[in-house]
Design an enzyme around this catalytic site. Structure first.
Site, short mmCIF file in Angstrom:
data_model
loop_
_atom_site.label_atom_id
_atom_site.label_comp_id
_atom_site.label_asym_id
_atom_site.label_seq_id
_atom_site.Cartn_x
_atom_site.Cartn_y
_atom_site.Cartn_z
N LYS A 13 0.84 -1.21 0.00
CA LYS A 13 0.00 0.00 0.00
C LYS A 13 0.87 1.26 0.00
O LYS A 13 0.65 2.17 -0.79
CB LYS A 13 -0.92 0.01 1.24
CG LYS A 13 -1.84 -1.20 1.34
CD LYS A 13 -2.76 -1.12 2.54
CE LYS A 13 -2.05 -1.17 3.88
NZ LYS A 13 -1.37 -2.46 4.17
N ARG A 88 -9.85 1.09 8.48
CA ARG A 88 -9.35 -0.26 8.65
C ARG A 88 -10.32 -1.12 9.44
O ARG A 88 -10.01 -2.27 9.75
CB ARG A 88 -8.01 -0.17 9.38
CG ARG A 88 -7.07 -1.29 9.10
CD ARG A 88 -5.79 -1.05 9.84
NE ARG A 88 -4.95 -0.12 9.13
CZ ARG A 88 -3.64 -0.30 8.95
NH1 ARG A 88 -3.05 -1.35 9.44
NH2 ARG A 88 -2.93 0.58 8.31
N ARG A 122 11.60 -6.29 5.09
CA ARG A 122 11.48 -4.83 4.92
C ARG A 122 12.53 -4.07 5.73
O ARG A 122 12.78 -4.38 6.89
CB ARG A 122 10.09 -4.35 5.34
CG ARG A 122 9.97 -2.83 5.29
CD ARG A 122 8.58 -2.30 5.34
NE ARG A 122 7.76 -2.99 6.31
CZ ARG A 122 6.44 -2.93 6.32
NH1 ARG A 122 5.81 -2.22 5.42
NH2 ARG A 122 5.76 -3.59 7.23
N ARG A 155 11.46 -1.86 11.08
CA ARG A 155 10.35 -1.32 11.87
C ARG A 155 10.12 -2.18 13.10
O ARG A 155 10.23 -3.41 13.03
CB ARG A 155 9.07 -1.31 11.00
CG ARG A 155 8.65 0.06 10.58
CD ARG A 155 7.58 0.03 9.55
NE ARG A 155 6.33 -0.61 9.96
CZ ARG A 155 5.23 -0.63 9.22
NH1 ARG A 155 5.22 -0.03 8.03
NH2 ARG A 155 4.15 -1.24 9.63
N ARG A 166 -0.64 -8.65 13.48
CA ARG A 166 -1.18 -7.70 12.48
C ARG A 166 -2.01 -8.42 11.44
O ARG A 166 -3.07 -7.95 11.01
CB ARG A 166 -0.04 -6.94 11.81
CG ARG A 166 0.51 -5.82 12.68
CD ARG A 166 1.92 -5.46 12.31
NE ARG A 166 2.06 -4.92 10.98
CZ ARG A 166 3.21 -4.88 10.31
NH1 ARG A 166 4.32 -5.35 10.86
NH2 ARG A 166 3.25 -4.38 9.10
#
Ligand code: AP5
Length: 212
Positions: A13, A88, A122, A155, A166
């Site tokens: 996203k 969300r 990531r 992160r 998540r």
């Protein structure tokens, strides 16, 4: 153009939203980025939301809705906006709809295995916000940002425990939005497993069909 990018964690996203924002010349609003900035600046909002983000849990609806609606009410969004990460939950979507509406909702589809792999790979630049992936989109020099040479970081919520949480939160609370927006005939699906450039082309051909 008022656009929502919807999809599971690490579906791309943020990657797509910044490219589309540049292409269309409209602002990209990421609730995740807003929260992370507030956490790093130790603001009141940052202190309130930190534990939710660290644990991979959703921030309560009232808080996130107020943050987004305040931002939209106060800023100049006449040309539109791209929302990445909000709404969300169904209550967030219903609150948002009282004041604003989307022209289109782009649903980026990826499977759970890909989500977990992308999360583990990531790396982000704490200085300019550029996003990399050690498996799919590595920086030119290991561990360094291509744009500003800053040391890349992982992160805090990209650890396996928070990532699983998540994904669970997504399935339970966010996935129902697919049907919610489909029923309003706003939902368009794209295959998020393709390379980022192809995902981008697919999105542009949906939102701006005359150029393709
Ligand atoms: P947020 O930051 O929005 O996290 P998320 O939804 O989990 O999404 P991500 O940022 O993980 O991924 P992305 O889809 O943007 O993918 P990206 O482009 O980075 O939210 C964080 C937290 O804030 C939430 O957990 C919650 O606590 C809170 N929050 C935020 N909004 C909220 C709300 N509305 N309500 C309540 N709480 C809220 O890409 C991922 C990786 O894959 C990158 O490494 C990238 O390089 C790579 N990649 C991207 N596209 C491709 C591709 N096509 N092929 C290969 N690799 C790719």
């Amino acid at each position: 153009m008022k656009l929502l990018l919807l999809g599971p964690p690490a579906s791309g996203k943020g990657t797509q939203a910044s490219k589309i924002a540049e292409y269309l010349g409209i602002p990209h609003i990421s609730t995740g980025d807003i929260f992370r900035e507030n956490i790093s600046m130790k603001t009141e909002l940052g202190k309130i939301v930190k534990s939710y983000l660290d644990n991979g849990e959703l921030v309560p609806d009232e808080i996130v809705t107020r943050v987004v609606v305040d931002k939209l009410d106060k800023g100049d969004y006449r040309k539109g906006f791209i929302l990445d990460g909000f709404p969300r939950t169904i209550p967030q979507a219903k609150s948002f709809q009282r004041n604003y509406e989307f022209d289109q909702v782009i649903y980026i589809e990826v499977d759970d295995e890909t989500v977990m792999k992308r999360i583990s790979g990531r790396r982000v630049c704490p200085n300019c916000g550029a996003v990399y992936n050690v498996y799919f989109n590595p920086p030119r020099y290991k561990g360094r940002c291509d744009i500003c040479s800053q040391q890349l970081i992982t992160r805090k919520d990209d650890n396996p425990e928070a990532a699983k949480k998540r994904l669970r939160e997504y399935k339970e609370k966010t996935e129902p939005l697919v049907e919610f927006y489909d029923k309003q005939n706003l939902l368009r699906r794209v295959n998020g497993l393709k390379p980022p450039e192809e995902v981008f082309d697919d999105i542009i051909s949906i939102i701006n069909p005359t150029t393709h």
